[in-house]
Scaffold this motif. Sequence first.
Motif, PDB file in Angstrom:
ATOM      1  N   ILE A 108       4.981  -5.312 -12.645  1.00  0.00           N
ATOM      2  CA  ILE A 108       4.526  -6.065 -11.536  1.00  0.00           C
ATOM      3  C   ILE A 108       3.999  -5.134 -10.430  1.00  0.00           C
ATOM      4  CG2 ILE A 108       5.007  -7.420  -9.299  1.00  0.00           C
ATOM      5  CD1 ILE A 108       7.438  -8.513 -11.260  1.00  0.00           C
ATOM      6  N   GLY A 109       4.390  -4.072 -10.014  1.00  0.00           N
ATOM      7  CA  GLY A 109       3.856  -3.223  -8.909  1.00  0.00           C
ATOM      8  C   GLY A 109       2.763  -2.593  -9.683  1.00  0.00           C
ATOM      9  N   ASP A 110       2.535  -2.104 -10.683  1.00  0.00           N
ATOM     10  CA  ASP A 110       1.292  -1.285 -11.137  1.00  0.00           C
ATOM     11  C   ASP A 110       0.026  -2.581 -11.187  1.00  0.00           C
ATOM     12  OD1 ASP A 110       2.818   0.972 -11.485  1.00  0.00           O
ATOM     13  OD2 ASP A 110       2.887   0.906 -13.677  1.00  0.00           O
ATOM     14  N   SER A 111       0.575  -3.651 -11.727  1.00  0.00           N
ATOM     15  CA  SER A 111      -0.571  -4.558 -11.336  1.00  0.00           C
ATOM     16  C   SER A 111      -1.126  -5.058 -10.315  1.00  0.00           C
ATOM     17  CB  SER A 111      -0.002  -5.908 -12.221  1.00  0.00           C
ATOM     18  OG  SER A 111       0.228  -5.904 -13.663  1.00  0.00           O
ATOM     19  N   LEU A 112      -0.162  -5.094  -9.403  1.00  0.00           N
ATOM     20  CA  LEU A 112      -0.591  -5.219  -7.824  1.00  0.00           C
ATOM     21  C   LEU A 112      -1.253  -4.205  -7.171  1.00  0.00           C
ATOM     22  CD1 LEU A 112      -0.167  -7.011  -5.263  1.00  0.00           C
ATOM     23  CD2 LEU A 112       1.772  -6.145  -4.859  1.00  0.00           C
ATOM     24  N   GLY A 116      -5.092  -4.563  -8.416  1.00  0.00           N
ATOM     25  CA  GLY A 116      -5.232  -5.657  -7.260  1.00  0.00           C
ATOM     26  C   GLY A 116      -5.859  -4.881  -6.043  1.00  0.00           C
ATOM     27  N   LEU A 117      -4.906  -4.360  -5.385  1.00  0.00           N
ATOM     28  CA  LEU A 117      -5.219  -4.095  -3.969  1.00  0.00           C
ATOM     29  C   LEU A 117      -6.226  -2.686  -3.870  1.00  0.00           C
ATOM     30  CD1 LEU A 117      -1.800  -3.794  -2.338  1.00  0.00           C
ATOM     31  CD2 LEU A 117      -3.270  -5.545  -2.321  1.00  0.00           C
ATOM     32  N   ALA A 118      -5.939  -1.740  -4.856  1.00  0.00           N
ATOM     33  CA  ALA A 118      -6.947  -0.654  -4.938  1.00  0.00           C
ATOM     34  C   ALA A 118      -8.214  -0.989  -5.156  1.00  0.00           C
ATOM     35  CB  ALA A 118      -6.318   0.587  -5.894  1.00  0.00           C
ATOM     36  N   PRO A 119      -8.835  -1.876  -6.226  1.00  0.00           N
ATOM     37  CA  PRO A 119     -10.076  -1.998  -6.494  1.00  0.00           C
ATOM     38  C   PRO A 119     -10.654  -2.939  -5.337  1.00  0.00           C
ATOM     39  CG  PRO A 119      -8.528  -2.512  -8.482  1.00  0.00           C
ATOM     40  CD  PRO A 119      -7.716  -2.228  -7.355  1.00  0.00           C
ATOM     41  N   LEU A 120      -9.697  -3.731  -4.768  1.00  0.00           N
ATOM     42  CA  LEU A 120     -10.282  -4.609  -3.621  1.00  0.00           C
ATOM     43  C   LEU A 120     -10.879  -3.802  -2.484  1.00  0.00           C
ATOM     44  CD1 LEU A 120     -10.710  -7.475  -2.213  1.00  0.00           C
ATOM     45  CD2 LEU A 120      -8.187  -7.339  -1.637  1.00  0.00           C
ATOM     46  N   VAL A 142      -6.726   3.187   5.703  1.00  0.00           N
ATOM     47  CA  VAL A 142      -5.596   2.396   6.415  1.00  0.00           C
ATOM     48  C   VAL A 142      -5.198   1.123   5.904  1.00  0.00           C
ATOM     49  CG1 VAL A 142      -5.623   1.068   8.805  1.00  0.00           C
ATOM     50  CG2 VAL A 142      -6.619   3.392   8.721  1.00  0.00           C
ATOM     51  N   ALA A 143      -5.951   0.445   5.142  1.00  0.00           N
ATOM     52  CA  ALA A 143      -5.585  -0.709   4.448  1.00  0.00           C
ATOM     53  C   ALA A 143      -4.674  -0.821   3.288  1.00  0.00           C
ATOM     54  CB  ALA A 143      -6.906  -1.659   4.072  1.00  0.00           C
ATOM     55  N   MET A 144      -4.835   0.432   2.633  1.00  0.00           N
ATOM     56  CA  MET A 144      -3.935   0.663   1.613  1.00  0.00           C
ATOM     57  C   MET A 144      -2.730   1.273   1.885  1.00  0.00           C
ATOM     58  SD  MET A 144      -4.867  -0.047  -1.450  1.00  0.00           S
ATOM     59  CE  MET A 144      -3.753   1.028  -2.594  1.00  0.00           C
ATOM     60  N   ILE A 147      -0.961  -2.026   3.732  1.00  0.00           N
ATOM     61  CA  ILE A 147      -0.211  -3.211   3.048  1.00  0.00           C
ATOM     62  C   ILE A 147       0.931  -2.466   1.939  1.00  0.00           C
ATOM     63  CG2 ILE A 147      -0.792  -4.354   0.934  1.00  0.00           C
ATOM     64  CD1 ILE A 147      -1.949  -5.695   3.059  1.00  0.00           C
ATOM     65  N   THR A 148       0.743  -1.290   1.459  1.00  0.00           N
ATOM     66  CA  THR A 148       1.837  -0.545   0.624  1.00  0.00           C
ATOM     67  C   THR A 148       3.082  -0.472   1.409  1.00  0.00           C
ATOM     68  OG1 THR A 148       0.855   1.587   0.941  1.00  0.00           O
ATOM     69  CG2 THR A 148       0.326   0.057  -0.992  1.00  0.00           C
ATOM     70  N   PHE A 149       2.970   0.025   2.770  1.00  0.00           N
ATOM     71  CA  PHE A 149       3.778   0.283   3.500  1.00  0.00           C
ATOM     72  C   PHE A 149       4.858  -0.889   4.027  1.00  0.00           C
ATOM     73  CE2 PHE A 149       5.657   0.119   8.013  1.00  0.00           C
ATOM     74  CZ  PHE A 149       6.750   1.219   7.949  1.00  0.00           C
ATOM     75  N   GLY A 150       4.034  -2.168   4.210  1.00  0.00           N
ATOM     76  CA  GLY A 150       4.671  -3.515   4.306  1.00  0.00           C
ATOM     77  C   GLY A 150       5.486  -3.975   3.144  1.00  0.00           C
ATOM     78  N   ILE A 151       4.935  -3.697   1.934  1.00  0.00           N
ATOM     79  CA  ILE A 151       5.577  -4.103   0.677  1.00  0.00           C
ATOM     80  C   ILE A 151       6.794  -3.263   0.652  1.00  0.00           C
ATOM     81  CG2 ILE A 151       5.216  -3.961  -1.849  1.00  0.00           C
ATOM     82  CD1 ILE A 151       2.303  -4.623  -1.613  1.00  0.00           C
ATOM     83  N   ARG A 152       6.651  -1.974   0.705  1.00  0.00           N
ATOM     84  CA  ARG A 152       7.884  -1.137   0.609  1.00  0.00           C
ATOM     85  C   ARG A 152       9.064  -1.706   1.299  1.00  0.00           C
ATOM     86  NH1 ARG A 152       7.451   4.350  -1.616  1.00  0.00           N
ATOM     87  NH2 ARG A 152       5.036   4.713  -2.374  1.00  0.00           N
TER      88      ARG A 152
END
Length: 270
Positions: A108-112, A116-120, A142-144, A147-152
């Motif tokens: 799940i995490g690798d796909s996201l 998902g996020l990195a290409p976008l 900043v975006a990466m 988002i990843t901080f919020g996910i963690r």
Amino acid sequence: MESRQPVLQPKDYAVASLRSYLLQNGFNYGNYQGTGYANSIFPALKKIYKDDEQKLREVTAGNLEFYNTNPQLVPFITSMQLAMYDNGQSEEDTRAIKFALMGPLSGIGDSLSQFGLAPLFSTIGAGMAMDGLIAGPIFFIVAMFGITFGIRMLMGYLGYKLGTSVIDTLSEKMASIVTIATTIGVTVISGLAVSFVKVNLALEYSTTVEGEQQVVALQTVFDKIAPNMLPVLVTGGIYVLIRKYKWSTYKLILLLIVAGVALSALGILK
């Protein structure tokens, strides 16, 4: 199961989630993320076992074992595990839940994050940079991070809430939960073994069928008896060397390289 009064506060779970940023710093081919994982939960473990130094050493050493999952979602696992430790769940039960979550959250995490996020965000940032805007790479970073901080942090909170609720409401069914978790873990490891371990025999023999000479590959015979039997046997042999004889990863790698080259040179493997 040992009954105990929980001592961890929500801030302790948050600290473990923040320390997951160091998960990859201790990465090595002996235990992969094991060192970083133990480092993430160590302050919380010291608080749980502050009156039992021997137990603290045992639990910390137990979490230095091999582990490999997605760094963004690992706080979900650490929070759930700490909640189980804090409520006196057994080492065996806690370990089973930890390893059951490793594979699914990796996918799940690798796909996201990677697909998902990195290409976008890289596409948006690259477009801005090509237009001459210095904000392009800044936007990506900043975006990466945001988002990843919020996910963690969200994963850490959900793991804490789920861990405590599971213990409160399903403690009498923990044995069944652990059995299910162990089954999932074994299924994931088995799938990885047959997918990534490649063992193909090069041996052939001749036979006569209805008066015609035919060459039969021994690998084909084994595949008809039990597909992927040889990778399973190799994986089982490695497991025995690790579990019973305490072989290190480096000794195993050396053994596999030497055996692979030698058997290939002798025409046994291809």
